[in-house]
Design a protein around this motif. Structure first.
Motif, PDB file in Angstrom:
ATOM      1  N   VAL A 150      52.406  24.325 120.426  1.00  0.00           N
ATOM      2  CA  VAL A 150      51.277  23.574 120.013  1.00  0.00           C
ATOM      3  C   VAL A 150      51.309  22.285 121.064  1.00  0.00           C
ATOM      4  O   VAL A 150      50.164  22.052 121.617  1.00  0.00           O
ATOM      5  CB  VAL A 150      51.070  23.179 118.829  1.00  0.00           C
ATOM      6  N   ARG A 199      48.321  29.570 118.632  1.00  0.00           N
ATOM      7  CA  ARG A 199      49.434  28.835 118.498  1.00  0.00           C
ATOM      8  C   ARG A 199      49.443  28.023 117.338  1.00  0.00           C
ATOM      9  O   ARG A 199      50.475  27.969 116.481  1.00  0.00           O
ATOM     10  CB  ARG A 199      49.795  27.898 119.701  1.00  0.00           C
ATOM     11  N   THR A 252      49.856  30.732 114.572  1.00  0.00           N
ATOM     12  CA  THR A 252      51.258  31.055 114.745  1.00  0.00           C
ATOM     13  C   THR A 252      52.172  30.117 114.005  1.00  0.00           C
ATOM     14  O   THR A 252      53.113  30.628 112.957  1.00  0.00           O
ATOM     15  CB  THR A 252      51.676  31.376 115.954  1.00  0.00           C
ATOM     16  N   ALA A 253      52.028  29.087 114.129  1.00  0.00           N
ATOM     17  CA  ALA A 253      52.712  27.999 113.322  1.00  0.00           C
ATOM     18  C   ALA A 253      52.628  28.088 111.960  1.00  0.00           C
ATOM     19  O   ALA A 253      53.549  27.827 111.005  1.00  0.00           O
ATOM     20  CB  ALA A 253      52.592  26.486 113.875  1.00  0.00           C
ATOM     21  N   ALA A 307      55.238  22.244 110.581  1.00  0.00           N
ATOM     22  CA  ALA A 307      55.273  23.536 111.498  1.00  0.00           C
ATOM     23  C   ALA A 307      54.389  23.420 112.630  1.00  0.00           C
ATOM     24  O   ALA A 307      54.846  23.699 113.602  1.00  0.00           O
ATOM     25  CB  ALA A 307      55.154  24.762 110.654  1.00  0.00           C
ATOM     26  N   ILE A 308      53.343  22.869 112.280  1.00  0.00           N
ATOM     27  CA  ILE A 308      52.393  22.772 113.292  1.00  0.00           C
ATOM     28  C   ILE A 308      52.690  21.747 114.335  1.00  0.00           C
ATOM     29  O   ILE A 308      52.695  21.963 115.824  1.00  0.00           O
ATOM     30  CB  ILE A 308      50.896  22.470 113.037  1.00  0.00           C
ATOM     31  N   TYR A 347      54.500  31.058 110.374  1.00  0.00           N
ATOM     32  CA  TYR A 347      56.069  30.977 110.056  1.00  0.00           C
ATOM     33  C   TYR A 347      56.425  29.602 109.326  1.00  0.00           C
ATOM     34  O   TYR A 347      57.822  29.420 109.229  1.00  0.00           O
ATOM     35  CB  TYR A 347      56.664  31.025 111.595  1.00  0.00           C
ATOM     36  N   SER A 348      55.818  29.025 108.943  1.00  0.00           N
ATOM     37  CA  SER A 348      55.823  27.761 108.142  1.00  0.00           C
ATOM     38  C   SER A 348      56.482  28.364 106.776  1.00  0.00           C
ATOM     39  O   SER A 348      57.070  27.452 106.182  1.00  0.00           O
ATOM     40  CB  SER A 348      54.748  26.962 107.417  1.00  0.00           C
ATOM     41  N   SER A 387      55.362  20.422 114.961  1.00  0.00           N
ATOM     42  CA  SER A 387      56.572  20.419 115.588  1.00  0.00           C
ATOM     43  C   SER A 387      56.664  21.493 116.653  1.00  0.00           C
ATOM     44  O   SER A 387      57.549  21.720 117.100  1.00  0.00           O
ATOM     45  CB  SER A 387      57.705  20.840 114.400  1.00  0.00           C
ATOM     46  N   SER A 388      55.659  22.404 116.547  1.00  0.00           N
ATOM     47  CA  SER A 388      55.433  23.533 117.483  1.00  0.00           C
ATOM     48  C   SER A 388      55.464  23.010 119.039  1.00  0.00           C
ATOM     49  O   SER A 388      54.678  22.566 119.384  1.00  0.00           O
ATOM     50  CB  SER A 388      54.390  24.360 117.218  1.00  0.00           C
TER      51      SER A 388
END
Length: 409
Positions: A314, A327, A330-331, A307-308, A334-335, A310-311
């Motif tokens: 980020v 950021r 945030t990632a 998730a991180i 939402y993972s 792929s952001s």
């Protein structure tokens, strides 16, 4: 045997690659699919070997993958692989499948092996038919000395890549020197589950077929499936490994006392190739590594790290050397993974920016200086378990848009 002890036995081969193991040859040439660059590559072994593959999860699976799977399903053996760049032979219907089978037939006849001992791969534009006259003309030139060499193979399989990707290592098993080598391509449309990338691994080890297949799947999940450039999963891509047994070791399986040594050697080659793909992402200026520890499970750690990495927020922050740790948080949020927000820690390299879910004072100048480097490590820690994972990716630059806005032209 401890993993660290096993890894100490792995020796890097300088300038090594797909032909470093005994009995493998490779080459590449220009057959006219591209204006000037090499566009047809091949690798083959003196003898057939046990083989395994992992393929894209994209539902629009390209014709070459279907042909390669057909080959492997017959005996789990391969002796040669032929690859073209420039045209993907994807979304080409029944004719595209017939062309992929024809490509396999012509190649296998040229090098003198049964058709089902040959694999086929393609990469490039989706939706265009292969000009089979050019493909056949190129295959007819295989074996000419001026086309031989791993370096030509590495170049022929590239699309938007900026550089060739190759690696080789050696280990000792049963007092025999065993070599594992590989080459890969991939720069854009890179995301988990076999995105736009092709990777070919060779070894002169003698390995039981099912054990080789199981090992490749496990290793892929911790290497190639842990990289991302832009979040797109492609139609064509796969990893193939071919073990021809010319090292003459006793056959390797999970029951062999030195199985872990071979497994870690194979894992090392795959991880290094995966990192090179991430480093060479379209327009990339930085390799980003995300290390997650202390999660409830390895699966949770994997999902969080992906998730991180792929952001886009980020990735753009890292490109701008902006220590915007919000950021990253945030990632993580939402993972969708179970975690205690009050026990989260984040560091930029060795610079802590979050502890126990709260910001900590840090030097913005020191953080910016760190983020200006071409390799950046983001460390995320939890206190929820022992799960851990590492993912790799790259920053998102202005050049990524330029490259992809004019891909067809």
């Amino acid at each position: 045997m401890a993993q660290s002890t096993v890894k100490q036995k792995i020796q890097w081969i300088e300038n090594g690659g797909i032909t470093s193991p005994k009995g493998f040859q490779a080459g590449g040439l220009h057959c006219g699919l591209r204006k000037q660059k090499l566009d047809l590559g091949w690798v083959y072994s003196d003898v057939p070997g046990n083989a395994a593959g992992v393929y894209t999860t994209n539902l629009f699976q390209a014709a070459p993958l279907k042909v390669t799977q057909d080959s492997l399903n017959q005996e789990q053996k391969l002796q040669g692989i032929v690859i073209n760049s420039a045209i993907a032979n994807a979304c080409t219907g029944e004719q595209g499948l017939l062309d992929a089978y024809e490509m396999r037939k012509v190649f296998s006849e040229k090098i003198g092996i049964p058709q089902h001992y040959a694999a086929v791969a393609s990469t490039g534009l989706i939706g265009e038919m292969l000009p089979m006259d050019k493909i056949k003309g190129g295959i007819a030139e295989i074996g000419e000395p001026e086309h031989d060499g791993a370096d030509k193979f590495e170049t022929a399989i590239l699309t938007t890549d900026t550089k060739e990707k190759a690696v080789a290592v050696k280990v000792w098993i049963d007092e025999k020197e065993i070599t594992i080598g590989g080459a890969a391509k991939g720069s854009g449309m890179i995301h988990p589950n076999m995105a736009t990338m092709l990777s070919f691994v060779t070894t002169d080890a003698q390995v039981e077929a099912n054990a080789l297949s199981t090992a490749l799947k496990r290793i892929t999940n911790k290497s190639f499936n842990m990289i991302t450039v832009d979040g797109d999963t492609s139609t064509n891509d796969m990893v193939l490994v071919l073990a021809n047994g010319k090292a003459e070791n006793s056959i390797l399986s999970e029951e062999h006392p030195e199985w872990e040594t071979f497994y870690e050697g194979l894992a090392t080659v795959c991880e290094l190739l995966a990192k090179e793909i991430a480093r060479d992402g379209e327009g990339a200026t930085k390799l980003i590594t995300v290390k997650v520890t202390g999660a409830v499970s390895d699966e949770a750690a994997s999902a969080i790290s992906k998730a991180i990495i792929s952001s886009n927020l980020v990735k753009t922050a890292i490109h701008g050397s902006d220590a915007n740790w919000g950021r990253i948080i945030t990632a993580i949020g939402y993972s969708g993974q179970p975690l205690d927000p009050n026990k989260v820690g984040v560091s930029l390299g060795t610079i802590p920016v979050v502890e126990n879910g709260l910001p900590v004072t840090f030097s913005e100048d020191e953080a910016k200086e760190y983020l200006l480097q071409d390799e950046v490590v983001l460390c995320v820690t939890f206190q929820d378990g022992v799960g851990e994972a590492t993912a790799w990716g790259c920053d998102l630059s202005y050049d990524y848009v330029k490259i992809n806005a004019s891909y067809r032209t």
